[in-house]
Write a protein that holds these residues in place. Structure first.
Motif, PDB file in Angstrom:
ATOM      1  N   ARG A   1     -46.308 103.646  43.380  1.00 59.88           N
ATOM      2  CA  ARG A   1     -45.768 102.303  43.576  1.00 59.88           C
ATOM      3  C   ARG A   1     -45.537 102.004  45.058  1.00 59.88           C
ATOM      4  O   ARG A   1     -45.684 100.872  45.489  1.00 59.88           O
ATOM      5  N   SER A   2     -45.164 103.013  45.813  1.00 63.42           N
ATOM      6  CA  SER A   2     -44.817 102.778  47.217  1.00 63.42           C
ATOM      7  C   SER A   2     -46.036 102.531  48.101  1.00 63.42           C
ATOM      8  O   SER A   2     -45.885 102.022  49.212  1.00 63.42           O
ATOM      9  N   VAL A   3     -47.216 102.870  47.641  1.00 61.24           N
ATOM     10  CA  VAL A   3     -48.422 102.680  48.465  1.00 61.24           C
ATOM     11  C   VAL A   3     -49.304 101.540  47.957  1.00 61.24           C
ATOM     12  O   VAL A   3     -50.450 101.418  48.381  1.00 61.24           O
ATOM     13  N   LEU A   4     -48.758 100.694  47.092  1.00 61.40           N
ATOM     14  CA  LEU A   4     -49.540  99.542  46.632  1.00 61.40           C
ATOM     15  C   LEU A   4     -49.876  98.650  47.821  1.00 61.40           C
ATOM     16  O   LEU A   4     -49.060  98.489  48.732  1.00 61.40           O
ATOM     17  N   PRO A   5     -51.054  98.058  47.810  1.00 58.98           N
ATOM     18  CA  PRO A   5     -51.452  97.204  48.936  1.00 58.98           C
ATOM     19  C   PRO A   5     -50.526  95.999  49.104  1.00 58.98           C
ATOM     20  O   PRO A   5     -49.933  95.512  48.146  1.00 58.98           O
TER      21      PRO A   5
ATOM     22  N   LEU B   1     -44.977  93.605  36.327  1.00 62.63           N
ATOM     23  CA  LEU B   1     -44.953  92.252  36.879  1.00 62.63           C
ATOM     24  C   LEU B   1     -44.386  92.260  38.296  1.00 62.63           C
ATOM     25  O   LEU B   1     -44.949  91.649  39.206  1.00 62.63           O
ATOM     26  N   ARG B   2     -43.307  92.978  38.487  1.00 63.74           N
ATOM     27  CA  ARG B   2     -42.689  93.068  39.812  1.00 63.74           C
ATOM     28  C   ARG B   2     -43.704  93.626  40.828  1.00 63.74           C
ATOM     29  O   ARG B   2     -43.855  93.095  41.919  1.00 63.74           O
ATOM     30  N   ASP B   3     -44.405  94.692  40.456  1.00 67.02           N
ATOM     31  CA  ASP B   3     -45.361  95.291  41.389  1.00 67.02           C
ATOM     32  C   ASP B   3     -46.564  94.391  41.651  1.00 67.02           C
ATOM     33  O   ASP B   3     -47.168  94.472  42.715  1.00 67.02           O
ATOM     34  N   LEU B   4     -46.893  93.531  40.719  1.00 64.34           N
ATOM     35  CA  LEU B   4     -48.028  92.619  40.921  1.00 64.34           C
ATOM     36  C   LEU B   4     -47.688  91.423  41.788  1.00 64.34           C
ATOM     37  O   LEU B   4     -48.541  90.942  42.529  1.00 64.34           O
ATOM     38  N   VAL B   5     -46.434  90.927  41.698  1.00 63.77           N
ATOM     39  CA  VAL B   5     -46.145  89.651  42.354  1.00 63.77           C
ATOM     40  C   VAL B   5     -45.182  89.719  43.528  1.00 63.77           C
ATOM     41  O   VAL B   5     -45.192  88.810  44.372  1.00 63.77           O
ATOM     42  N   GLN B   6     -44.344  90.726  43.625  1.00 64.09           N
ATOM     43  CA  GLN B   6     -43.370  90.738  44.718  1.00 64.09           C
ATOM     44  C   GLN B   6     -44.058  90.860  46.076  1.00 64.09           C
ATOM     45  O   GLN B   6     -45.008  91.629  46.224  1.00 64.09           O
ATOM     46  N   PRO B   7     -43.537  90.150  47.075  1.00 62.42           N
ATOM     47  CA  PRO B   7     -44.067  90.342  48.430  1.00 62.42           C
ATOM     48  C   PRO B   7     -43.627  91.692  48.974  1.00 62.42           C
ATOM     49  O   PRO B   7     -42.707  92.314  48.462  1.00 62.42           O
ATOM     50  N   VAL B   8     -44.311  92.113  50.018  1.00 63.79           N
ATOM     51  CA  VAL B   8     -43.988  93.406  50.643  1.00 63.79           C
ATOM     52  C   VAL B   8     -42.753  93.303  51.457  1.00 63.79           C
ATOM     53  O   VAL B   8     -42.083  92.624  51.870  1.00 63.79           O
TER      54      VAL B   8
END
Length: 153
Positions: free
Chosen positions: A112-116, A146-153
């Motif tokens: 999760r921490s290295v998602l683009p 959903l959080r990992d798909l849409v949240q900004p970095v």
């Protein structure tokens, strides 16, 4: 309530963990937690609480999806890493299946921490992680997807 030996074997307390959570975690993975059906205390919130219960309306939930994910994911990874480092050193040593679960939790938080940063590039790695079953086992399932798909970095 806790025994002094739990306190001693849980020290030092990792910075990434709140002290009572860390005590509960080290007790749980060491097989030393007993649950009582009887309520012994009332939970109350006050201004000095480190963590409190919140009820979010639709705006609050949407706000969480708009909030940057970097700090939260760094905190979750730091907690998983601290647990993975310390679990094999606990006495009594946790069972092999517990050590495997701790290792899998760390792998989940690492993924999760290295998602683009670009949302369009997150679909495949998130789907890959979803297929491992770790979103449901170590998080809130579809809510974290959903959080990992849409949240900004």
């Amino acid at each position: 309530m806790l025994r002094r030996d739990l306190f001693e074997r849980s020290r030092p307390f990792p910075d990434a963990w709140v002290h009572d959570e860390w005590l509960a975690m080290t007790a749980a993975i060491g097989g030393g937690v007993d649950l009582l059906d009887e309520e012994l205390v009332d939970y109350r919130q006050h201004g000095g609480n480190q963590i409190g219960v919140t009820t979010l309306d639709i705006n609050g939930r949407a706000g969480r999806l708009r909030a940057p994910r970097t700090l939260r994911n760094e905190r979750l990874l730091a907690r998983a890493e601290a647990l993975a480092e310390r679990a094999p050193l606990l006495v009594p040593e946790p069972a092999p299946d517990v050590i495997r679960a701790v290792t899998e939790k760390r792998a989940h938080e690492q993924a999760r921490s290295v998602l683009p940063a670009a949302r369009m590039l997150r679909g495949v790695p998130v789907l890959r992680e979803w297929c491992t079953g770790r979103y449901s086992r170590f998080g809130r399932g579809a809510q974290d997807v959903l959080r990992d798909l849409v949240q900004p970095v």
